[in-house]
Scaffold this motif. Structure first.
Motif, PDB file in Angstrom:
ATOM      1  N   PRO A   1     -29.306 -43.988 -33.326  1.00 54.97           N
ATOM      2  CA  PRO A   1     -29.217 -44.455 -34.716  1.00 54.97           C
ATOM      3  C   PRO A   1     -29.081 -45.975 -34.740  1.00 54.97           C
ATOM      4  O   PRO A   1     -28.411 -46.560 -33.890  1.00 54.97           O
ATOM      5  N   THR A   2     -29.717 -46.591 -35.723  1.00 54.70           N
ATOM      6  CA  THR A   2     -29.690 -48.044 -35.837  1.00 54.70           C
ATOM      7  C   THR A   2     -29.490 -48.450 -37.287  1.00 54.70           C
ATOM      8  O   THR A   2     -30.158 -47.932 -38.178  1.00 54.70           O
TER       9      THR A   2
ATOM     10  N   ASN B   1     -20.121 -55.301 -41.068  1.00 53.68           N
ATOM     11  CA  ASN B   1     -21.095 -54.224 -40.919  1.00 53.68           C
ATOM     12  C   ASN B   1     -21.453 -53.982 -39.458  1.00 53.68           C
ATOM     13  O   ASN B   1     -21.567 -52.838 -39.021  1.00 53.68           O
ATOM     14  N   ARG B   2     -21.608 -55.055 -38.698  1.00 50.76           N
ATOM     15  CA  ARG B   2     -21.927 -54.923 -37.267  1.00 50.76           C
ATOM     16  C   ARG B   2     -20.796 -54.217 -36.527  1.00 50.76           C
ATOM     17  O   ARG B   2     -21.025 -53.263 -35.773  1.00 50.76           O
ATOM     18  N   LEU B   3     -19.566 -54.645 -36.752  1.00 52.51           N
ATOM     19  CA  LEU B   3     -18.430 -54.062 -36.042  1.00 52.51           C
ATOM     20  C   LEU B   3     -18.191 -52.606 -36.438  1.00 52.51           C
ATOM     21  O   LEU B   3     -17.874 -51.773 -35.588  1.00 52.51           O
ATOM     22  N   THR B   4     -18.356 -52.295 -37.709  1.00 53.96           N
ATOM     23  CA  THR B   4     -18.182 -50.905 -38.163  1.00 53.96           C
ATOM     24  C   THR B   4     -19.235 -50.004 -37.535  1.00 53.96           C
ATOM     25  O   THR B   4     -18.928 -48.922 -37.031  1.00 53.96           O
ATOM     26  N   ALA B   5     -20.491 -50.443 -37.550  1.00 52.25           N
ATOM     27  CA  ALA B   5     -21.565 -49.644 -36.959  1.00 52.25           C
ATOM     28  C   ALA B   5     -21.354 -49.471 -35.457  1.00 52.25           C
ATOM     29  O   ALA B   5     -21.510 -48.370 -34.925  1.00 52.25           O
ATOM     30  N   ARG B   6     -20.984 -50.530 -34.765  1.00 52.45           N
ATOM     31  CA  ARG B   6     -20.759 -50.444 -33.317  1.00 52.45           C
ATOM     32  C   ARG B   6     -19.607 -49.490 -32.996  1.00 52.45           C
ATOM     33  O   ARG B   6     -19.668 -48.757 -32.010  1.00 52.45           O
ATOM     34  N   ALA B   7     -18.564 -49.479 -33.826  1.00 52.18           N
ATOM     35  CA  ALA B   7     -17.443 -48.564 -33.611  1.00 52.18           C
ATOM     36  C   ALA B   7     -17.893 -47.108 -33.702  1.00 52.18           C
ATOM     37  O   ALA B   7     -17.282 -46.226 -33.103  1.00 52.18           O
ATOM     38  N   LEU B   8     -18.978 -46.876 -34.415  1.00 58.72           N
ATOM     39  CA  LEU B   8     -19.547 -45.530 -34.561  1.00 58.72           C
ATOM     40  C   LEU B   8     -20.641 -45.254 -33.529  1.00 58.72           C
ATOM     41  O   LEU B   8     -21.282 -44.210 -33.572  1.00 58.72           O
ATOM     42  N   GLY B   9     -20.872 -46.209 -32.640  1.00 58.01           N
ATOM     43  CA  GLY B   9     -21.893 -46.032 -31.616  1.00 58.01           C
ATOM     44  C   GLY B   9     -23.306 -46.288 -32.092  1.00 58.01           C
ATOM     45  O   GLY B   9     -24.277 -45.828 -31.485  1.00 58.01           O
ATOM     46  N   VAL B  10     -23.435 -47.023 -33.182  1.00 56.08           N
ATOM     47  CA  VAL B  10     -24.737 -47.285 -33.792  1.00 56.08           C
ATOM     48  C   VAL B  10     -25.220 -48.685 -33.402  1.00 56.08           C
ATOM     49  O   VAL B  10     -24.460 -49.654 -33.469  1.00 56.08           O
ATOM     50  N   ALA B  11     -26.477 -48.795 -33.017  1.00 59.28           N
ATOM     51  CA  ALA B  11     -27.073 -50.105 -32.764  1.00 59.28           C
ATOM     52  C   ALA B  11     -27.199 -50.842 -34.093  1.00 59.28           C
ATOM     53  O   ALA B  11     -27.317 -50.223 -35.152  1.00 59.28           O
TER      54      ALA B  11
ATOM     55  N   PHE C   1     -26.288 -59.272 -32.176  1.00 56.86           N
ATOM     56  CA  PHE C   1     -27.003 -58.108 -32.693  1.00 56.86           C
ATOM     57  C   PHE C   1     -28.015 -57.596 -31.677  1.00 56.86           C
ATOM     58  O   PHE C   1     -28.457 -58.327 -30.800  1.00 56.86           O
ATOM     59  N   ASP C   2     -28.386 -56.330 -31.833  1.00 56.84           N
ATOM     60  CA  ASP C   2     -29.398 -55.723 -30.974  1.00 56.84           C
ATOM     61  C   ASP C   2     -30.775 -56.233 -31.380  1.00 56.84           C
ATOM     62  O   ASP C   2     -31.033 -56.530 -32.552  1.00 56.84           O
ATOM     63  N   ARG C   3     -31.652 -56.306 -30.416  1.00 59.32           N
ATOM     64  CA  ARG C   3     -33.047 -56.696 -30.673  1.00 59.32           C
ATOM     65  C   ARG C   3     -33.828 -55.442 -31.043  1.00 59.32           C
ATOM     66  O   ARG C   3     -33.583 -54.367 -30.500  1.00 59.32           O
ATOM     67  N   PRO C   4     -34.800 -55.588 -31.947  1.00 58.10           N
ATOM     68  CA  PRO C   4     -35.639 -54.426 -32.250  1.00 58.10           C
ATOM     69  C   PRO C   4     -36.476 -54.071 -31.034  1.00 58.10           C
ATOM     70  O   PRO C   4     -36.750 -54.926 -30.190  1.00 58.10           O
ATOM     71  N   PRO C   5     -36.881 -52.819 -30.926  1.00 61.53           N
ATOM     72  CA  PRO C   5     -37.767 -52.433 -29.819  1.00 61.53           C
ATOM     73  C   PRO C   5     -39.016 -53.311 -29.828  1.00 61.53           C
ATOM     74  O   PRO C   5     -39.508 -53.696 -30.889  1.00 61.53           O
ATOM     75  N   ALA C   6     -39.529 -53.609 -28.648  1.00 63.84           N
ATOM     76  CA  ALA C   6     -40.664 -54.530 -28.508  1.00 63.84           C
ATOM     77  C   ALA C   6     -41.851 -54.112 -29.362  1.00 63.84           C
ATOM     78  O   ALA C   6     -42.490 -54.950 -29.994  1.00 63.84           O
TER      79      ALA C   6
END
Length: 131
Positions: free
Chosen positions: A4-5, A51-61, A115-120
């Motif tokens: 999930p992202t 938003n980044r920290l909340t999503a990461r705490a849930l294991g979301v990219a 932040f995570d990079r989008p897939p290539a």
């Protein structure tokens, strides 16, 4: 199953957030939450960090896409969509746009690196799908 992202779109009115969101909703596939929910521009770092920290705490990219254009281009885009009567378009005067630009806290390189990079394969595609 893909991870999930959460994809955050950051930019002033007229910068292309809605266009990119519609494109991503088709190619990811994704659920698009707009405009008063998540697609309102993430104007300051505190909001983006939360938003980044909340999503990461849930294991979301979490991806952050910063969209930008000159004030003249933003104004022209806003005038165009307002004249077309697009659903959800809100008239924004040049004075208001300039005020927004002063309030907007654009992400800098150190923040973008969090932040995570989008897939290539998706990173190479623009809203038109042509790259």
């Amino acid at each position: 199953m893909p991870r999930p992202t959460l994809i955050l779109l950051c930019g002033l009115p007229g910068s292309g957030k809605t266009t990119l969101a519609k494109h991503l909703a088709r190619v990811v596939p994704a659920v698009r939450l707009c405009p008063d929910i998540l697609e309102y521009g993430f104007w300051d770092r505190r909001e983006r960090d939360e938003n980044r920290l909340t999503a990461r705490a849930l294991g979301v990219a979490v991806e952050l896409h910063h969209l930008t254009a000159s004030l003249d281009e933003l104004g022209a885009r806003i005038e165009s969509r307002t004249a077309e009567g697009r659903w959800g378009s809100v008239p924004v005067t040049r004075d208001l746009l300039e005020e927004y630009a002063e309030q907007f806290e654009a992400p800098e390189a150190d923040e973008l690196d969090l932040f995570d990079r989008p897939p290539a394969e998706r990173d190479a595609q623009g809203p038109s799908g042509k790259g």
